[in-house]
Design a protein around this motif. Sequence first.
Motif, PDB file in Angstrom:
ATOM      1  N   GLU A 168      -9.656   0.076 -10.891  1.00  0.00           N
ATOM      2  CA  GLU A 168      -8.257  -0.337 -10.882  1.00  0.00           C
ATOM      3  C   GLU A 168      -8.017  -1.572 -11.746  1.00  0.00           C
ATOM      4  O   GLU A 168      -6.874  -1.986 -11.951  1.00  0.00           O
TER       5      GLU A 168
ATOM      6  N   HIS B 184       0.152  -5.546  -6.253  1.00  0.00           N
ATOM      7  CA  HIS B 184      -0.603  -4.339  -6.617  1.00  0.00           C
ATOM      8  C   HIS B 184      -1.928  -4.291  -5.856  1.00  0.00           C
ATOM      9  O   HIS B 184      -2.326  -3.238  -5.345  1.00  0.00           O
TER      10      HIS B 184
ATOM     11  N   TRP C  36      -3.128  -1.479  -3.148  1.00  0.00           N
ATOM     12  CA  TRP C  36      -4.374  -0.701  -3.324  1.00  0.00           C
ATOM     13  C   TRP C  36      -5.272  -0.852  -2.100  1.00  0.00           C
ATOM     14  O   TRP C  36      -5.853   0.129  -1.618  1.00  0.00           O
TER      15      TRP C  36
ATOM     16  N   LYS D 281      -4.011   1.179   0.796  1.00  0.00           N
ATOM     17  CA  LYS D 281      -4.327   2.596   0.617  1.00  0.00           C
ATOM     18  C   LYS D 281      -5.803   2.870   0.869  1.00  0.00           C
ATOM     19  O   LYS D 281      -6.200   3.925   1.369  1.00  0.00           O
TER      20      LYS D 281
END
Length: 859
Positions: A822, A838, A842, A845
């Motif tokens: 990522e 961000h 991430w 998730k």
Amino acid sequence: MSDSNQSLTLRAPVAGVVVPLTAVPDPVFASLTLGEGIALDPLGECLHAPCDGEVVQCARTHHAFTLRTEAGVELLLHLGLDTVELNGKGIEPLVAVGDQVRAGDPLCRFDADALALGASALITPLVITEAAGWQLLPSKHREGERVSLGEPLLVLTRTAIEQSDTRADGPLAERRVTLALASGLHARPAARLRAIAREHNVNLTVQQECSSDNAASASASSLSALMNLGLTEGATLKLTAQGEAAEAALDAAERLLTTPEAEEHSAPASSTLTAVALKEGELAGLVASPGLAIGPLVSYQLPLPAVPLMGEGEAVETDRLKKALLSVGEALANAEAQATRQGQSAEAEIFAAHGAWLEDPDLAAAAGQHISEGRSAGQAWREALDAEAARLAASGNTLLAARVADLRDLQRRVMVELSDDQQAALPELPKGAVVVADELTPSELVAVATQHPAGLCLAGGGTTSHVAILARARGIPCLVAMGASLIDAANSATSESVILDAENGRLALSPSATQRAEVAERIDARRYEAEQAQALAHEPAMTLDGREIEVCANIGGAEEARLAADSGADGVGLLRSEFLFLERDSAPSEATQRDEYQAAVKALDGKPVIIRTLDIGADKQLPYLRLPSVPNPALGVRGARLWASQPELLETQLRALLGVTPLETLHIMLPMVTEVGELREVRKRLETLASEMGLDTRPRLGAMIEVPSAALCARSLAVEADFLSIGTNDLTQYTLAMDREDPALTARADVLHPAVLRLIQATVDGAKGHCPVGVCGAAAGDERVALLLVALGVDELSVEPARVPAVKAALRCLNAAALADELPALLALDDATAVRQHLSAWLAKANQTDITTTTLERC
């Protein structure tokens, strides 16, 4: 106080810790623009006159006073830094312009917490703004030394040649301007006006334009006169300058007075509370210490000790009070020392503050007055503190009111010494109770904590009170300022258990069985996680994809080394050796250093210990090391640059380090390295000394990556170094051009800025195949940031000892390779805020968010 016609002694205006004026974190004071002097970091809460004199200036916002002695010397006492922004909040002036004062007379009372929260520092300069033919002798007090109220602080002597008042001749020029300084014409801009006049060799006068014919004016040569004008934002001024450079001087003065001051040191906005939507049977409070608790509601109340009303005469009772104060002072000092040894810094600071308050001459004087009226020592002390507590409570200032509990603590402690009755034992509390009280004193909180309450609810108090600080330090959920209805509710509560939600600011008095079960499950999950993290603290931190990351500790000496070992640290990633050099009259000897380093190595029992060589400069200075004054110390002689001018310091330290055994576990790290030549020079010197000492083993030598040049040249450094360690605090500061000491920029000086992350990546890439890379900056202790650092390729993290278990636990649930995939997306973002958002998304998730509550359960 004048010792003779030839000398003038200035006495400490408050008990405090000495700070050289050049070390004050304000350029106007540090550059001596206002004049020479000294500063104190106050330990009391009342500012006193340092000598006899007349009060010639009192700041409109009560934060500054100017005295003029009979000999014409003018002295500025400036309470705290940037306190002008507080507009007098938390400061009670006790004198006015024109008052004659004697040395030791009180000038103002102040609330240290109010100033600490709203100003950039409590450091209080004492500056000689007008020497009037007197010369300041070098101070005998060293930096960090504690001085008592009234102790001789500075001495001035009359110079052989009196300074004459030279007036400039030449053209006369005038200009009208509108004052744009939000805080008015206070000490800082007044000093700059005087500097402008001197720089351009002109006579500069400031006058406020008004309808009256007798508008006040002041010469820029007199700071007190300028400040006494009381000029506020929006005032129309007439500036007059006489001299050959009159127009240039007016240009500079106009720019100064019409340009709004930068808000780099402005007081932070008052915190606001989100409204709590209460349900039936709930009470609201302010969150003083976050957390959740379930338990029976139990009231706590402890009566004051019984003391006689009337005394046995003024002499007898005065002596009794004096002995009681001394006894309590010794007990507080011992409690402070014990708390320090046990690593309980919050308790230690509060005991120190109470000790300083106990020495307040105003409290003693008030009690003395009651004794003279016939009261016993105990009753006199009670009445004196009752009156002071009532004054604070009625002030309307929440920060002042928060100090009432501290006064009550001192009241009880001294009355115990003066009571003939045996002190009643603490009320016995059921384990796991939610304790309710009107107020708790800090010592009561410490005692209550030994009975393991589940939580605290206080009718009074505040989030900045010492009780709140102690509750946070001990992890006890706590709500404050809940009002009188709390006590009534506690007396009428019928539920077996209440729910204290010190995250959303509410107390549920009659929760349902379902609510209790849900909260109990959340509490159990958090407790389980903490226990598991601690249980596994001594185990390696292995990521889900098989990378083993060393989690080491940042420490300041041998005592903390033992804490690091107990916390499960895999070693010491940073031992800050400068602690040995600070607060001393001279540099520590080779033997002193060697003993301390040896103790740290011994405490880690074979694990690696990285010791950073002396890192002095910028925000850290030594009183016995006179570094040249530079406009920006952060860009001056510091770190590795110091060795060119101070080679004997490095040689002594290297010899001390080479004397440690076993050398295999000792690593030496150089700070502020900018190029590989600096590292080579130290390695060369290290080799020479090791040969002279007949050593076969060499310690590993590494470099800190703290500036962009080092990060961009990491490959050449890695070829020479045995390891690299990234200091994220300085790297962020120098990359973003944001002073890490500036409170106004703290939130923006973020290590997650893409530019900083790219430099970290460049360091890791440059070192690949040559040497390992660690991180010893504060960012390593932030669990989310730590995960990203590992994904960037960092091999080792060094954090505060208490953070070791949690960081290890977080790493064990990280798939570093997946997060590394990522990185291109993260590094392409615009700013740190976008990176944080961000990264959080991430991690959510990937089931990596909320590390402190459920990560271990998921793993």
